[in-house]
Design a protein around this motif. Sequence first.
Motif, short mmCIF file in Angstrom:
data_model
loop_
_atom_site.label_atom_id
_atom_site.label_comp_id
_atom_site.label_asym_id
_atom_site.label_seq_id
_atom_site.Cartn_x
_atom_site.Cartn_y
_atom_site.Cartn_z
N LYS A 171 10.88 12.81 1.46
CA LYS A 171 10.28 11.88 2.41
C LYS A 171 9.54 10.77 1.69
N ALA A 172 8.83 11.15 0.62
CA ALA A 172 8.12 10.14 -0.16
C ALA A 172 9.09 9.13 -0.76
N ALA A 173 10.25 9.63 -1.23
CA ALA A 173 11.26 8.74 -1.80
C ALA A 173 11.84 7.80 -0.74
N VAL A 174 12.06 8.32 0.47
CA VAL A 174 12.58 7.49 1.56
C VAL A 174 11.57 6.41 1.94
N ILE A 175 10.31 6.80 2.06
CA ILE A 175 9.26 5.82 2.39
C ILE A 175 9.17 4.76 1.30
N PHE A 176 9.26 5.21 0.05
CA PHE A 176 9.24 4.27 -1.08
C PHE A 176 10.39 3.27 -0.97
N GLY A 177 11.60 3.79 -0.70
CA GLY A 177 12.76 2.91 -0.59
C GLY A 177 12.64 1.91 0.54
N LEU A 178 12.17 2.39 1.72
CA LEU A 178 12.00 1.49 2.86
C LEU A 178 10.94 0.43 2.58
N VAL A 184 0.84 -1.20 0.00
CA VAL A 184 0.00 0.00 0.00
C VAL A 184 0.87 1.25 0.00
N GLN A 185 1.92 1.25 0.83
CA GLN A 185 2.83 2.39 0.88
C GLN A 185 3.57 2.57 -0.44
N LEU A 186 3.97 1.45 -1.04
CA LEU A 186 4.64 1.52 -2.34
C LEU A 186 3.75 2.19 -3.38
N SER A 187 2.50 1.77 -3.40
CA SER A 187 1.57 2.32 -4.37
C SER A 187 1.34 3.81 -4.13
N ASN A 188 1.13 4.17 -2.87
CA ASN A 188 0.87 5.58 -2.54
C ASN A 188 2.06 6.48 -2.90
N GLN A 189 3.26 6.04 -2.51
CA GLN A 189 4.44 6.86 -2.77
C GLN A 189 4.80 6.89 -4.25
N THR A 190 4.49 5.80 -4.96
CA THR A 190 4.70 5.81 -6.41
C THR A 190 3.80 6.85 -7.07
N ASP A 191 2.55 6.93 -6.61
CA ASP A 191 1.63 7.94 -7.12
C ASP A 191 2.17 9.35 -6.87
N VAL A 192 2.68 9.56 -5.65
CA VAL A 192 3.20 10.89 -5.29
C VAL A 192 4.43 11.23 -6.14
N LEU A 193 5.36 10.29 -6.23
CA LEU A 193 6.61 10.56 -6.95
C LEU A 193 6.37 10.75 -8.45
N SER A 194 5.53 9.89 -9.04
CA SER A 194 5.28 10.00 -10.48
C SER A 194 4.59 11.31 -10.83
N THR A 195 3.73 11.80 -9.91
CA THR A 195 3.03 13.07 -10.14
C THR A 195 3.98 14.25 -9.98
N HIS A 240 -2.27 14.97 -3.62
CA HIS A 240 -2.87 16.07 -2.85
C HIS A 240 -2.93 15.74 -1.36
N GLN A 241 -3.25 14.48 -1.05
CA GLN A 241 -3.27 14.07 0.35
C GLN A 241 -1.88 14.17 0.98
N ALA A 242 -0.87 13.74 0.23
CA ALA A 242 0.50 13.81 0.73
C ALA A 242 0.92 15.26 0.96
N THR A 243 0.53 16.13 0.05
CA THR A 243 0.85 17.55 0.20
C THR A 243 0.18 18.15 1.42
N SER A 244 -1.09 17.79 1.63
CA SER A 244 -1.82 18.32 2.78
C SER A 244 -1.22 17.85 4.11
N LYS A 245 -0.57 16.68 4.08
CA LYS A 245 0.05 16.15 5.29
C LYS A 245 1.49 16.64 5.44
N GLY A 246 1.96 17.43 4.49
CA GLY A 246 3.31 17.97 4.56
C GLY A 246 4.39 16.99 4.15
N THR A 247 4.05 15.98 3.38
CA THR A 247 5.02 14.98 2.93
C THR A 247 5.82 15.54 1.77
N SER A 248 7.13 15.72 1.99
CA SER A 248 7.99 16.25 0.93
C SER A 248 8.32 15.14 -0.07
#
Length: 355
Positions: free
Chosen positions: A202-209, A25-36, A191-199
Motif C-alpha cells: 500500500k505504501a508503494a502504491v501511495i508513493f507511485g500515485l 508530503v505523501q511522497l516523503s512519508n511513504q519514502t520513509d516507510v519504504l526505505s525503513t 511506526h505510524q504507518a504500521t499502527s495504521k495497518g499500512t502494508s
Amino acid sequence: MSGLPLVALLAIFAGAAAVIWVAGVQLSNQTDVLSTRLGLGSALGGLILLAVATNLPELAIVASAAVSGNLGVAVGNILGGIAIQTVVLVVLDVAGGRGSKPLTYRAASLVLVLEAMLVIAVLAVVVAGTQLPSGLIAFRLTPGPVLITVLWVAGLLLLRRAGSSLPWQESGQAPDGQDRPRGHRRQHAEHQATSKGTSTAKAAVIFGLAAVVTLVAGVALERSGDAIADHIGLSGVLFGATVLAAATSLPEISTGLTSVRNGDYQLAVSDIFGGNAFLPVLFLLATLLSGRSVLPQAQHADIYLTALGILLTLVYAAGLLFRPARRIAGMGVDSLVVLVLYALGVAGLFAIATA
C-alpha cells in the motif's frame, strides 16, 4: 496556456502548488516507510530514491521545459531552487522555538559539513561547465552534466561511509546536540504507518500515485508559470529562480518542519543539502531531452545564482562548525546572515535581468 487570462493562469499555478504540497508530503512519508522496511537506509539506492522523491516537482519542471525548448526556465529553476531551498533552513530555524538553541547548534555534525561541501563541489562544476564550448556534445551528452552526476554519486558513497563512522571523537557528532540519533523521524513515520495497518504494498502504491500526481502538477506549474511570466513581462530565468523555485520548495518546508518538531535537526538540514546536491544532476536530464548543450548557454543571471547558492551554503557550513548559540530576531546568526544575503542576492538578480 498562453491564451488564457492572467487570473486563470494564477489559479492554475496556485492549484498546482497546493497539489505539490499535499503530494510531496505523501511522497516523503511513504519514502520513509519504504526505505525503513526495505532496509535501504543509508545504502546508495536508498539515498538516490530519497533525492529523486524529494525533487520530483523540479524534475517535472525541468523535463517539461527541456522538451518545450524553454531552457531558461529549467536552468533558473535548478539554480534558483538551490538558493531558495537553502533559505528554507531559515524557516526551520525560526520554527525551532525562541527558547531553544539555533538549528545549526542542535544539528552540528561533520557529516553535514561534508554534505555542504558536496553541494559546493557540484556547483563549482556547474560554473566550469558553463565555460565549455557548446559544440562539445556526443550521444546527447556533454561533459559538464556527466561529471556532475559522477561527482554526485561519488559524494553519496563517501557520505554513506562517513555516516557509519568518522575517525573523529564521537564520530564527528558535536556535544549538546540533538538528543536522539539522526533519522529517527523516518523510524517514527514507519511506526505510524504500521499502527495504521499500512502494508508495504500500500505504501508503494501511495508513493507511485503521489509521484504521478506530483509530475503532472509540476508540468502544470511550469506551463502556467511560463505563461504568467510572459503576461507580466518577467524573464524566464528570473521567474524560475524566484516564484517557481519557491513553489517547488513547499514539500521541503513541510517535511523539514516535521523533522524539527520531532527533534531530528540533523535530518532536516541533511534533506535540504541532499536535495541541493541532487538538483544540478537534472542538467543531465535537460541535456538528454533537449539534445542541446545546456550549461554553455547559461546567462549571467545563471552563473550569479550559482555563486549565490555557494555563498549561502558556506554560511551554513560555517554555522555547523562554529555553532552560534544566540538567537537574533528569532533565528541563529547564520540564518540571519543567509536571509540578508538572499534578499540582497534577489535584488541583484533583478538588476541583472532588467539591465
